[in-house]
Design an enzyme around this catalytic site. Sequence first.
Site, short mmCIF file in Angstrom:
data_model
loop_
_atom_site.label_atom_id
_atom_site.label_comp_id
_atom_site.label_asym_id
_atom_site.label_seq_id
_atom_site.Cartn_x
_atom_site.Cartn_y
_atom_site.Cartn_z
N LYS A 63 0.91 -1.18 0.09
CA LYS A 63 0.00 0.25 0.01
C LYS A 63 0.93 1.32 -0.14
O LYS A 63 0.68 2.15 -0.75
CB LYS A 63 -0.92 -0.02 1.21
N ASN A 64 1.78 1.33 0.96
CA ASN A 64 2.61 2.62 1.29
C ASN A 64 3.48 2.90 -0.17
O ASN A 64 3.77 4.02 -0.36
CB ASN A 64 3.42 2.56 2.35
N CYS A 157 -3.32 12.31 12.60
CA CYS A 157 -4.35 11.23 12.74
C CYS A 157 -4.43 10.58 13.91
O CYS A 157 -3.90 11.00 15.00
CB CYS A 157 -3.77 10.55 11.65
N ARG A 162 1.74 13.65 12.99
CA ARG A 162 2.30 13.79 11.67
C ARG A 162 2.68 15.00 11.13
O ARG A 162 2.08 15.66 9.92
CB ARG A 162 1.11 13.04 10.88
N ASP A 348 4.73 -0.01 12.17
CA ASP A 348 3.53 -0.68 11.56
C ASP A 348 3.01 -2.11 12.17
O ASP A 348 2.02 -2.32 11.85
CB ASP A 348 3.37 -0.38 9.97
N ARG A 440 -8.61 -0.01 4.76
CA ARG A 440 -7.64 0.97 4.12
C ARG A 440 -6.26 0.24 3.94
O ARG A 440 -5.67 0.77 2.84
CB ARG A 440 -7.23 2.12 5.17
#
Length: 463
Positions: A63-64, A157, A162, A348, A440
């Site tokens: 994803k990233n 978030c 961030r 993560d 997501r």
Amino acid sequence: MRSRFMTGTAPMSTTAFTAEFRQAAVADENNGAGTGSDVRRDVRLEITGGQPLAGELRVSGAKNSALVLMAASLLSRDTLRLRNVPPLTDITAMGEILAALGVRVTRNGETLDLDGESITQVAPPYELVNTLRASFFCIGPLLARMGTAQVPLPGGCQIGSRPVVEHVKGLKALGATVTIEHGVVTASLSGRARRLTGGHIHLDCPSVGATETLMMAAALADGETVIDNAALEPEVVDLAGLLTAMGARISGAGTPTIVIAGVERLHGADYAVIPDRIEAGTLLLAAAITRSSLRVGPIIPEHLGAVLTKLEDAGCRLRHDGGAIEISTDQVRALDLRTMPFPGFPTDLQAPFMSLLATASGTSLVVETIFENRLQHVAELQRMGAAIRLQGNTACIEGVPRLSGAPVQGTDLRASAAMVLAGLAAEGITQVRGLEFLDRGYAGLEHKLTAVGARIRRLSDPA
Ligand code: UD1
């Protein structure tokens, strides 16, 4: 500013992209997650714990990586073809943002074509940007190609504040004028400059996003750019691979010093996204927490070095086999871990690994050093019987023989995955809410796990 997409006059391909991609991201008719219907429906995963897992699991594209590679389509007038793009709601959101800027986005399975021939906007609309922090990636390529960009500040978030200070500092070092007013970052070329100019940038911290933003901006700058204290993450190396395929001249990606010799234009490319190391780690942990054996791939072992070492320290047996890893686990031992920038242990995977440690024999210490608010899953794990004490950014975990199923809330993307893992191991039924986060970043997680023996149902009732 309203975009073509928002006013409903988007090209057909864009509309088709959105509808089709949403369909893939939202896998079954009961689901509804990620489409905005979560607010009206009580959507959750019901997991009946204690089922042993066996078989093979496929890891999707990262994803990233995919998010930043999609933004790179803004750098060229030619079509960029990306393969191995995972069907996720974050990818859908990025497609919508690029479409709002004028990129024609078409999807065929896991392949995306991004045609950036005519960029019509330099200001992605707040309504879209607000849904996706990664949309800030647009600022570097828009500025480099169009000479100006206006991107709303992404804001904080669930896991922390961030900041984007390093991104802004770096763009200024490349000759841009940057102002922040009313929540919008406006970056423009200074004076009569036609292009950004190469410069020397020293990042105060090795920010992944800042490194990627500045690489994209510098790729079209006039002259050489040096980024010192750059992030070393595999996604940075993947971006360098794509930009090189588009004609950029980049060396040193994956080391602390990246050198970019700017070129006048970039061309199209056909490029495959790397496998998702965080999803891979989560699937390996699914085997470990259920004391099962699974084969998980594709995995690039160097991308997961610190995680594989910790899995072995915990007592898991790993066998590398043709781009996949076979994991088997009988007992799990406690251990200590501290999140660090790559090649350290990834933040993560901190929450998912903590679920495993909650079931280990002995006492573990987990220290989160990257984000200031990334231990919210602790309270949820405690509801499932985990014995965890929290002091500041350190969790002390006393392993328990069994977790017990409970209704829990995923408080962010990786915390949601941690809840699913805990549910697989727990006695009885666990209901995981907060799936708008899970969807997501995990492509059909419950379908993958169900195929190897887990008992998971997605339920959706009127709220
Ligand atoms: C990326 C990943 C995210 C991952 C994180 C860290 C994407 C889309 N997201 O996020 O999944 O958890 O890397 O591996 O790729 N910082 C500053 N000033 C800045 C920028 C960052 O102090 O200007 C700090 C942050 O507060 C944080 C640390 O640097 O403490 C790491 O942030 P960063 O590497 O920028 O993370 P992201 O790129 O946002």
